[in-house]
Scaffold this active site. Structure first.
Site, PDB file in Angstrom:
ATOM      1  N   ASP A 165       5.760  49.373  25.008  1.00 49.65           N
ATOM      2  CA  ASP A 165       6.467  50.454  24.312  1.00 49.65           C
ATOM      3  C   ASP A 165       5.536  51.469  23.653  1.00 49.65           C
ATOM      4  O   ASP A 165       5.995  52.510  23.206  1.00 49.65           O
ATOM      5  CB  ASP A 165       7.387  49.865  23.223  1.00 49.65           C
ATOM      6  N   HIS A 187       2.811  41.158  20.889  1.00 50.00           N
ATOM      7  CA  HIS A 187       3.761  40.623  21.856  1.00 50.00           C
ATOM      8  C   HIS A 187       3.788  39.113  21.733  1.00 50.00           C
ATOM      9  O   HIS A 187       2.756  38.497  21.468  1.00 50.00           O
ATOM     10  CB  HIS A 187       3.359  41.018  23.283  1.00 50.00           C
TER      11      HIS A 187
HETATM   12  N1  CMC Z   1       1.926  45.126  13.192  1.00 43.26           N
HETATM   13  C1  CMC Z   1       1.341  44.397  12.216  1.00 43.26           C
HETATM   14  N2  CMC Z   1       1.285  43.050  12.220  1.00 43.26           N
HETATM   15  C2  CMC Z   1       1.862  42.413  13.249  1.00 43.26           C
HETATM   16  C3  CMC Z   1       2.494  43.095  14.300  1.00 43.26           C
HETATM   17  C4  CMC Z   1       2.518  44.512  14.249  1.00 43.26           C
HETATM   18  N3  CMC Z   1       3.107  45.211  15.220  1.00 43.26           N
HETATM   19  N4  CMC Z   1       2.991  42.206  15.182  1.00 43.26           N
HETATM   20  C5  CMC Z   1       2.681  41.001  14.705  1.00 43.26           C
HETATM   21  N5  CMC Z   1       1.990  41.117  13.541  1.00 43.26           N
HETATM   22  C6  CMC Z   1       1.409  40.028  12.729  1.00 43.26           C
HETATM   23  C7  CMC Z   1       2.479  39.309  11.936  1.00 43.26           C
HETATM   24  O1  CMC Z   1       2.650  39.913  10.676  1.00 43.26           O
HETATM   25  C8  CMC Z   1       1.911  37.925  11.870  1.00 43.26           C
HETATM   26  O2  CMC Z   1       0.879  37.940  10.892  1.00 43.26           O
HETATM   27  P1  CMC Z   1       0.616  36.640   9.962  1.00 43.26           P
HETATM   28  O3  CMC Z   1       0.173  35.571  10.917  1.00 43.26           O
HETATM   29  O4  CMC Z   1      -0.434  37.077   9.012  1.00 43.26           O
HETATM   30  O5  CMC Z   1       1.925  36.331   9.310  1.00 43.26           O
HETATM   31  C9  CMC Z   1       1.242  37.739  13.218  1.00 43.26           C
HETATM   32  O6  CMC Z   1       0.897  39.067  13.653  1.00 43.26           O
HETATM   33  C10 CMC Z   1       2.133  37.091  14.266  1.00 43.26           C
HETATM   34  O7  CMC Z   1       3.333  37.852  14.360  1.00 43.26           O
HETATM   35  P2  CMC Z   1       4.751  37.235  14.688  1.00 43.26           P
HETATM   36  O8  CMC Z   1       5.803  38.101  14.107  1.00 43.26           O
HETATM   37  O9  CMC Z   1       4.753  35.788  14.321  1.00 43.26           O
HETATM   38  O10 CMC Z   1       4.762  37.324  16.265  1.00 43.26           O
HETATM   39  P3  CMC Z   1       6.031  37.197  17.205  1.00 43.26           P
HETATM   40  O11 CMC Z   1       5.552  36.681  18.499  1.00 43.26           O
HETATM   41  O12 CMC Z   1       7.121  36.452  16.520  1.00 43.26           O
HETATM   42  O13 CMC Z   1       6.543  38.724  17.347  1.00 43.26           O
HETATM   43  C11 CMC Z   1       6.721  40.967  18.105  1.00 43.26           C
HETATM   44  C12 CMC Z   1       6.254  39.528  18.439  1.00 43.26           C
HETATM   45  C13 CMC Z   1       6.634  41.812  19.367  1.00 43.26           C
HETATM   46  C14 CMC Z   1       8.185  40.929  17.648  1.00 43.26           C
HETATM   47  C15 CMC Z   1       5.813  41.541  16.996  1.00 43.26           C
HETATM   48  O14 CMC Z   1       4.486  41.617  17.457  1.00 43.26           O
HETATM   49  C16 CMC Z   1       6.288  42.902  16.484  1.00 43.26           C
HETATM   50  O15 CMC Z   1       7.122  42.965  15.583  1.00 43.26           O
HETATM   51  N6  CMC Z   1       5.764  44.031  17.076  1.00 43.26           N
HETATM   52  C17 CMC Z   1       6.251  45.345  16.700  1.00 43.26           C
HETATM   53  C18 CMC Z   1       7.559  45.656  17.441  1.00 43.26           C
HETATM   54  C19 CMC Z   1       7.302  45.936  18.905  1.00 43.26           C
HETATM   55  O16 CMC Z   1       6.421  46.689  19.283  1.00 43.26           O
HETATM   56  N7  CMC Z   1       8.170  45.344  19.764  1.00 43.26           N
HETATM   57  C20 CMC Z   1       8.111  45.548  21.205  1.00 43.26           C
HETATM   58  C21 CMC Z   1       7.668  44.309  21.925  1.00 43.26           C
HETATM   59  S1  CMC Z   1       7.232  44.589  23.645  1.00 43.26           S
HETATM   60  C22 CMC Z   1       8.671  45.100  24.424  1.00 43.26           C
HETATM   61  C23 CMC Z   1       9.833  44.185  24.298  1.00 43.26           C
HETATM   62  O17 CMC Z   1       9.725  42.963  24.243  1.00 43.26           O
HETATM   63  O18 CMC Z   1      10.933  44.704  24.225  1.00 43.26           O
END
Ligand code: CMC
Length: 461
Positions: free
Chosen positions: A369, A311
């Site tokens: 989720d 998140h």
């Molecule tokens: N699985 C594997 N690696 C992950 C995941 C995941 N679900 N989420 C983040 N990471 C890693 C990402 O690859 C990155 O690694 P590195 O630093 O080595 O490059 C690091 O963690 C930081 O990730 P980010 O993409 O920079 O983080 P963000 O804040 O931009 O994204 C997020 C947040 C929710 C989009 C992301 O965690 C994600 O894609 N999660 C899976 C989709 C999901 O479950 N979404 C629902 C969110 S909660 C409900 C809502 O908001 O609607």
């Protein structure tokens, strides 16, 4: 109200040897920020914050969250206490109006929700125009936008009519959601009933049938109330920011909410709840070891992510996920489902991931989720409706933010700046002097008679 958080404290910025004072803003829960609105005028600088990772776009009295401590409050009330004690209608009232309703206020609000539940009969024809497999989120977004054509009268004076518009929208979106499901199944529409509560009415419209009457189950109603409450607001998330941004151009509430629904559809946002259950189902059906998915999620070369994990703001735990995980057992038990293989897989994934350095170092925890789909599934909601359920829940939050923005005396149209990285100013090129940019040009391994389909040449000009 909106400028109360600007203090006389200052942050100092030194740029090119000159010192600039920037006002400090402090929120009611002690969150501190730097007000950079005068920065460009004074220094020529803008701030760069791709993805708005560290940008406060507004002051807001609606929702507080502390991602480090895992705290989420609506209008000052903890999400735990609201989920435990309230109906969704109460929480919707709280978000939109700012205080919990008295019994009389709730009765009036509930009557409005009941009274507004029908949609214009002409709109029902639209459902037939969508392809059978049209994603329900696309139907919902379109139909909500269309509402402004059928109910335009209040959009002229939105602030005078916002309470009516809010009740109307909250009520009608529920009907549209249930109708889109019935149409996708080729089943007759079940009209709303005035004598049912918000959630019972929705469930009845979803599952009642002329040949198989639906009996409202209070356990199911209570679980749905809880899920919708947990989704009802989450401060400046992607879809809420979309609602605010679109609404900041002074477009009507329906069009703004339609934009929010589109944003929520994304698999990184609300669409994740459907993606989670599909991931768990495919692990279950294939009989594969779930650890393979964890390894894939950790592989930087693989775009796969463990959906339902991570998140932007929660860095210790998502309080909503904890409540939902606990509710899973209660709901499944109450519905007589003694064991759910998907719940078992989800628990195992969580256990292993939470001990894995990759997830620990990146503060990746189950989010709202991860477990919600398991409950929706137990309630009989099909997976392609999961994100629609999220939208039903999030709607009062979107409305509250839209209202707050419209009432803000310091409102400005939302318009971020950028750092331009394209070509610098260059002389105009006449058409006959331009070179082909087609990806087919020059054609690989040019054979006689084979030319670039765009410029027809066999080598780039
Ligand atoms: N699985 C594997 N690696 C992950 C995941 C995941 N679900 N989420 C983040 N990471 C890693 C990402 O690859 C990155 O690694 P590195 O630093 O080595 O490059 C690091 O963690 C930081 O990730 P980010 O993409 O920079 O983080 P963000 O804040 O931009 O994204 C997020 C947040 C929710 C989009 C992301 O965690 C994600 O894609 N999660 C899976 C989709 C999901 O479950 N979404 C629902 C969110 S909660 C409900 C809502 O908001 O609607």
């Amino acid at each position: 109200m909106m400028n109360d958080f600007i203090t006389d404290k200052k942050a100092e910025l030194i740029y090119k040897g000159k010192s600039y004072s920037l006002p400090i803003v402090i929120g009611s829960e002690g969150e501190v920020g730097v007000d950079i609105r005068s920065l460009r005028a004074e220094t020529g600088l803008i701030t760069f914050d791709s993805g708005y990772m560290n940008t406060g776009s507004c002051g807001s009295e609606i929702t507080f969250l502390d991602g480090e401590k895992g705290i989420l409050n609506y209008r000052g009330y903890s999400i735990e206490s609201l989920a435990e004690n309230c109906s969704f209608a109460e929480v919707a009232f709280l978000l939109v109006h700012g205080s919990l309703p008295t019994r009389e206020e709730l009765t009036v609000f509930s009557n409005l929700l009941g009274g507004f539940a029908l949609i214009h009969e002409d709109m029902i024809h639209f459902f037939d125009s969508f392809p059978v497999n049209a994603p329900p989120m696309s139907i919902l977004s379109s139909m909500v936008n269309v509402l402004c054509n059928y109910y335009p009268e209040m959009t002229e004076n939105p602030l005078e009519n916002i309470d009516m518009m809010a009740a109307r929208l909250i009520s009608k979106v529920r009907t549209i959601a249930a109708f889109s499901y019935k149409r996708s199944k080729g089943l007759p529409l079940i009209y709303p009933r005035h004598d049912y509560s918000y959630c019972a009415n929705f469930l009845n419209m979803m599952f009642d049938s002329p040949v198989n009457p639906y009996e409202v189950d209070e356990e199911v109603v209570s679980a749905l109330n809880k899920l919708l409450i947990l989704h009802a607001d989450h401060e400046q998330n992607c879809s809420t920011s979309a609602v605010r941004l679109v609404g900041s151009a002074r477009v009507n509430l329906y069009a703004s909410v339609s934009a929010g629904i589109s944003a929520l559809w994304g698999p990184l946002h609300g669409g994740a709840n459907q993606a989670v259950i599909e991931m768990l189902e495919s692990i279950h059906v294939s009989g594969e070891n779930y650890k393979k998915y964890i390894e894939r999620a950790k592989d930087p070369k693989d775009p796969f992510r463990l959906v339902g994990f991570g998140h932007r703001v929660y860095k210790s735990h998502d309080p909503r996920a904890r409540i939902i995980k606990k509710a899973c057992d209660q709901v499944l038990g109450a519905l007589g489902i003694s064991q759910d293989p998907l719940l078992d897989i989800a628990r195992e994934i969580e256990e292993v991931a939470l001990r894995d350095d990759y997830f620990i170092e990146r503060n990746l925890y189950p989010n709202v989720d991860f477990y919600s789909g398991i409950i929706y599934r137990a309630l009989g909601i099909p997976s392609n409706m999961f994100t629609v359920m999220f939208a039903l829940g999030r709607l009062p939050g979107w409305i509250a933010h839209w209202k707050e923005m419209w009432e803000d005396p310091n409102w400005r149209i939302g318009r971020p700046r950028q750092i331009y990285t394209g070509p610098v100013s260059r002389p105009f090129v006449k058409m006959e002097d331009r070179s082909c940019k087609s990806s087919f040009c020059p054609v690989e391994e040019t054979k006689p008679g084979v030319h670039c389909p765009v410029c027809k040449q066999d080598v780039r000009k």
